[in-house]
Design an enzyme around this catalytic site. Structure first.
Site, PDB file in Angstrom:
ATOM      1  N   ASP A 328       0.823  -1.208   0.000  1.00  0.00           N
ATOM      2  CA  ASP A 328       0.000   0.000   0.000  1.00  0.00           C
ATOM      3  C   ASP A 328       0.859   1.260   0.000  1.00  0.00           C
ATOM      4  O   ASP A 328       2.062   1.215   0.239  1.00  0.00           O
ATOM      5  CB  ASP A 328      -0.886   0.027   1.254  1.00  0.00           C
ATOM      6  CG  ASP A 328      -2.156  -0.792   1.086  1.00  0.00           C
ATOM      7  OD1 ASP A 328      -2.454  -1.178  -0.050  1.00  0.00           O
ATOM      8  OD2 ASP A 328      -2.831  -1.033   2.097  1.00  0.00           O
ATOM      9  N   LYS A 350      -3.779   3.370  -2.219  1.00  0.00           N
ATOM     10  CA  LYS A 350      -4.956   4.232  -2.318  1.00  0.00           C
ATOM     11  C   LYS A 350      -4.591   5.594  -1.735  1.00  0.00           C
ATOM     12  O   LYS A 350      -3.894   5.685  -0.731  1.00  0.00           O
ATOM     13  CB  LYS A 350      -6.125   3.661  -1.519  1.00  0.00           C
ATOM     14  CG  LYS A 350      -6.460   2.220  -1.849  1.00  0.00           C
ATOM     15  CD  LYS A 350      -7.436   1.671  -0.840  1.00  0.00           C
ATOM     16  CE  LYS A 350      -7.651   0.177  -1.045  1.00  0.00           C
ATOM     17  NZ  LYS A 350      -8.497  -0.407  -0.008  1.00  0.00           N
ATOM     18  N   MET A 464      -8.138   9.080   9.845  1.00  0.00           N
ATOM     19  CA  MET A 464      -8.734   9.400   8.546  1.00  0.00           C
ATOM     20  C   MET A 464      -9.820  10.468   8.681  1.00  0.00           C
ATOM     21  O   MET A 464     -10.902  10.351   8.103  1.00  0.00           O
ATOM     22  CB  MET A 464      -9.289   8.124   7.892  1.00  0.00           C
ATOM     23  CG  MET A 464      -8.208   7.111   7.559  1.00  0.00           C
ATOM     24  SD  MET A 464      -8.835   5.523   6.995  1.00  0.00           S
ATOM     25  CE  MET A 464      -9.278   4.754   8.553  1.00  0.00           C
TER      26      MET A 464
END
Length: 789
Positions: A328, A350, A464
């Site tokens: 990732d 991502k 997040m």
């Protein structure tokens, strides 16, 4: 209505398309059907195996693009050549009557496989066919062959091959069934999934044409082809690996399903079969049985946040063993330096809602790679089970019967606050902590129990949630938390670029804006935030950028890490040994052999052995080594250096040899293709000087290193790395690096190269070896720490 039908231009492709066209004209005389010939990449590239030029999609891409643009309305393909799924916006019609799916053997002289001589040569372009041929006759030589049917038959004659393997369906459609020497049963050779089936492809929204095509479908062929394609998708197969499937209806109305799957090199191949009434169920059970026997293990591994040294010992160990790493964005790229040279590396990161690969695709990729490799590492930032979707991946693999192991990692929810001097719990202040993700799948504020968090009196951590800071602090206050409650936002947690902004619920949003904080960020609210003033932050050291030759982690980087220095590596070259033919007479004439690197030692010894010689032919020859490390490598081969200068560089070695070698002495410098001329310039006028090149430091594509302010310094261990590193940059960028970056050099040759390109800040090691260079950099780290304090 005029319908244009796309087809490749080969005889077989046209024969297939013409048969479809005839049937459509017969059934629908009110419409006009025309064939348009399309040249695909697969038709243009005939000299390479499919897996080297793009796989099955190379036969269909151009046709699919024309369907989507409505230049043509449909395409006719061989279903076995189609990827597991059609392109976005396209569909296949129902399957028409299938032709014979079996593989066949065409022999030049004999009639049966068993009649062929020992070591006979058979041509095929398919790994699936090649490996199954070797199973039937291990003595056969199988060679690659590509092209249409006529081309392959011609090559068989021209190259004097004993035979070739083709699909029965193609030969039957061409009216060439009389050329077939032998049919292979499914027990002997399992054909490709959906072999003998035509794929009729059209736009998804072309309802009228789809109904016309579906009206010609054959129910039994549809069942067989669907189950075989279902097996193909379940196995994640493609052109890179051998995969076969065949669903055969039995006389009693039931079905027998045959499946095979193997690794790319054929080292592992598994065969399974099952019988029953439902082809789809048989496909799934056969795939599951093969996976149980063949699948490697997927290690869902936490990389930790930011600082690559925060990966666990177990995580680092498994990276060393990995055959494939799927990683990732938040996993530090420096961790990839721990993997083997031949490890497959796949990025699926991502960022800001942009997905290189959707989660469902990642799941399928993990399953596919588990079938190809023994050890697959899924490297995820932080911990795989803390908002990392590791649970979904583990459940998906479990469902398929693929072994998965979890290697936990340090989460940013702990590491970020810790590096900022904020304990998430503290006796008498906070007896626990809450961790939540701040946004949902629609990128809105998640459904969070703010009242419960506020009422608990414990530390509240939001991941997040950078874009939701305003909403978070508002909701906490509405839930009863004081506007004066300490709060912090930690950007790029545990990385060298970590920034911390501290305020209260009332002030934190404005402070974040003024300090230009950036995501990803950890948001903390709670009384323990105040403790950062007493504990202090962990100073994250900027890494030193170490240039290296080869893919393995360099010994210099290991020395630096042992001193607590943060390191990022960048490859500038690759060592390739050069072939030299030695004779005993030539070597015995040499008075001195000079070695200036371990690669010179390794290259010399390899060529010595390849020349059927050993160290006994050097018993009259003296040996000089540029330094103790080179002397150590010589000792590994039973050679002791007669001369090692006190200062390890070419200049001092040349001066020492100047006192030893006379006009009649043959002095041979064992070296790489590149190298300084110091030894040559000093010794050539004094003796018979000769250079023997035994290796080459070849350039590689250099990754962009980013900005110089990301690093504490750049480290160079040879002049070629200097030239390649700066030469890989645009002129403006290179000037910035030369002007701003501190460059650490291993010795005079490297320093000279830095001076020549105009580097402004150069620091040279006291001795030309890794230990001295590591000591200089270690001292630099200490000096920076003192100045910051």
């Amino acid at each position: 209505m005029i319908y244009k039908i796309g087809s490749r231009g080969s005889k077989l492709a046209l024969a297939q398309t013409e048969s479809v066209c005839r049937e459509l004209k017969k059934r629908y005389p009110e419409h006009t059907f025309e064939i348009v010939i399309v040249k695909t990449k697969g038709d243009k590239v005939q000299d390479k195996p499919l897996d080297q030029v793009g796989g099955k999609g190379i036969f269909v891409k151009e046709i699919e693009e024309m369907i989507l643009s409505d230049e043509i309305q449909m395409g006719v393909h061989s279903m076995k050549d189609m990827p597991a799924r059609p392109a976005e916006g396209l569909i296949f019609s129902k399957v028409w009557k299938r032709e014979d799916p079996r593989d066949v053997l065409i022999l030049r002289e004999k009639k049966r496989l068993q009649e062929l001589r020992h070591g006979a040569v058979i041509g095929t372009g398919s790994k699936r066919r090649a490996f199954q041929l070797k199973k039937l006759r291990p003595d056969l030589q199988v060679v690659g062959i590509r092209g249409n049917v006529d081309t392959r038959l011609r090559k068989m004659e021209e190259q004097k091959l004993d035979g070739i393997v083709l699909a029965a369906a193609g030969l039957h459609r061409l009216g060439m069934g009389d050329r077939i020497s032998q049919y292979f049963s499914e027990e002997e050779m399992i054909p490709a999934p959906a072999q003998g089936v035509l794929a009729l492809e059209l736009r998804k929204n072309n309802e009228e044409l789809r109904k016309m095509l579906d009206a010609c479908a054959d129910e039994e062929s549809q069942k067989e082809a669907s189950s075989e394609r279902q097996f193909l998708e379940a196995m994640g197969g493609g052109c890179h690996v051998p995969v076969g499937a065949s669903c055969v209806k039995q006389k009693d109305g039931t079905y027998r399903f045959y499946g095979m799957f193997g690794t790319e090199d054929g080292s592992r191949i598994v065969y399974e079969s099952a019988a029953g009434s439902d082809p789809g169920t048989l496909a799934e059970s056969t795939a599951a049985a093969i996976r149980r026997k063949m699948a490697g293990t997927v290690f869902l591994t936490g990389a930790g946040p930011g600082d690559p040294d925060l990966i666990t010992v177990k995580g680092r160990k498994i990276l060393h063993q990995a055959d494939c790493v799927i990683y990732d964005r938040l996993a530090d790229p420096g961790l990839l330096s721990y993997v083997k040279k031949d490890c497959e590396k796949i990025y699926v990161g991502k960022e800001n809602r942009h997905h290189v690969m959707e989660q469902e695709e990642i799941n399928r990729l993990l399953a596919q790679k588990a079938m190809e490799h023994k050890v697959v590492v899924r490297l995820k930032g932080g911990d795989p089970f803390v908002f990392g979707r590791g649970g979904e991946e583990a459940m998906f693999l479990k469902k398929l019967g693929i072994p998965a192991q979890i290697i936990p990692g340090i989460s940013s929810c702990i590491a970020g606050p810790a590096y900022a001097g904020i304990p998430v719990t503290h006796r008498g202040t906070s007896g626990g902590f809450h961790v939540v993700t701040a946004h949902d799948r629609n990128n809105k504020l998640a459904d969070i129990d703010f009242e419960g968090m506020a009422r608990s009196g414990e530390t509240c951590i939001f991941l997040m949630g950078f874009s939701k800071i305003g909403e978070i602090v508002q909701k906490l206050q509405e839930a009863g938390m004081s506007p004066h409650m300490p709060a912090a936002v930690i950007s790029r947690a545990a990385s060298v670029n970590q920034k911390t902004c501290i305020g209260t619920l009332e002030t934190i949003e404005e402070r974040v804006r003024k300090n230009r904080m950036e995501p990803p960020a950890v948001i903390v609210a709670g009384k323990t935030v105040e403790l950062s003033a007493f504990i202090g932050t962990v100073r994250q050291q900027k890494p030193y950028l170490v240039t290296k030759i080869g893919t393995k982690p360099s010994r210099l980087s290991e020395l630096l890490r042992g001193r607590g220095v943060s390191v990022t590596e960048i490859q500038t070259g690759s060592i390739v040994m050069t072939e030299q033919k030695f004779t005993k007479d030539m070597l015995q004439k040499a008075s001195w052999l000079i070695f200036t690197s371990r690669n010179g030692v390794k290259g010399f010894m390899k060529n010595l052995q390849d020349s059927d010689l050993d160290v006994r032919c050097l018993h009259h020859t003296k040996i000089a080594a540029i330094g103790q490390k080179t002397a150590h490598w010589l000792k590994k081969y039973g050679l002791l250096a007669d001369l090692v200068p006190q200062i390890y560089d070419s200049g001092h070695l040349a001066q020492c040899l100047k006192q030893k070698a006379g006009k009649q002495d043959l002095v041979c410098h064992i070296k790489g293709k590149e190298g300084t001329s110091v030894l040559r310039d000093t010794l050539a006028p004094l003796c018979k000087y000769h250079e023997i090149e035994v290796y080459e430091n070849q350039p590689v594509k250099i990754e962009k290193p980013g900005s110089p302010d990301q690093y504490a310094g750049t480290v160079f261990t040879c002049a070629s790395s200097v030239r390649r590193f700066f030469g890989s940059m645009e002129a403006k960028t290179a000037e910035k690096w030369k002007r701003e970056m501190r460059c650490f050099s291993i010795g005079t040759g490297t320093t000279s190269a830095l001076q020549q390109i105009g580097a402004a800040k150069i620091c040279e090691a006291l001795q030309a070896d890794y230990e001295s260079l590591a000591a200089v950099i270690g001292k630099d780290v200490e000096d920076v720490s003192v100045s910051e304090d």
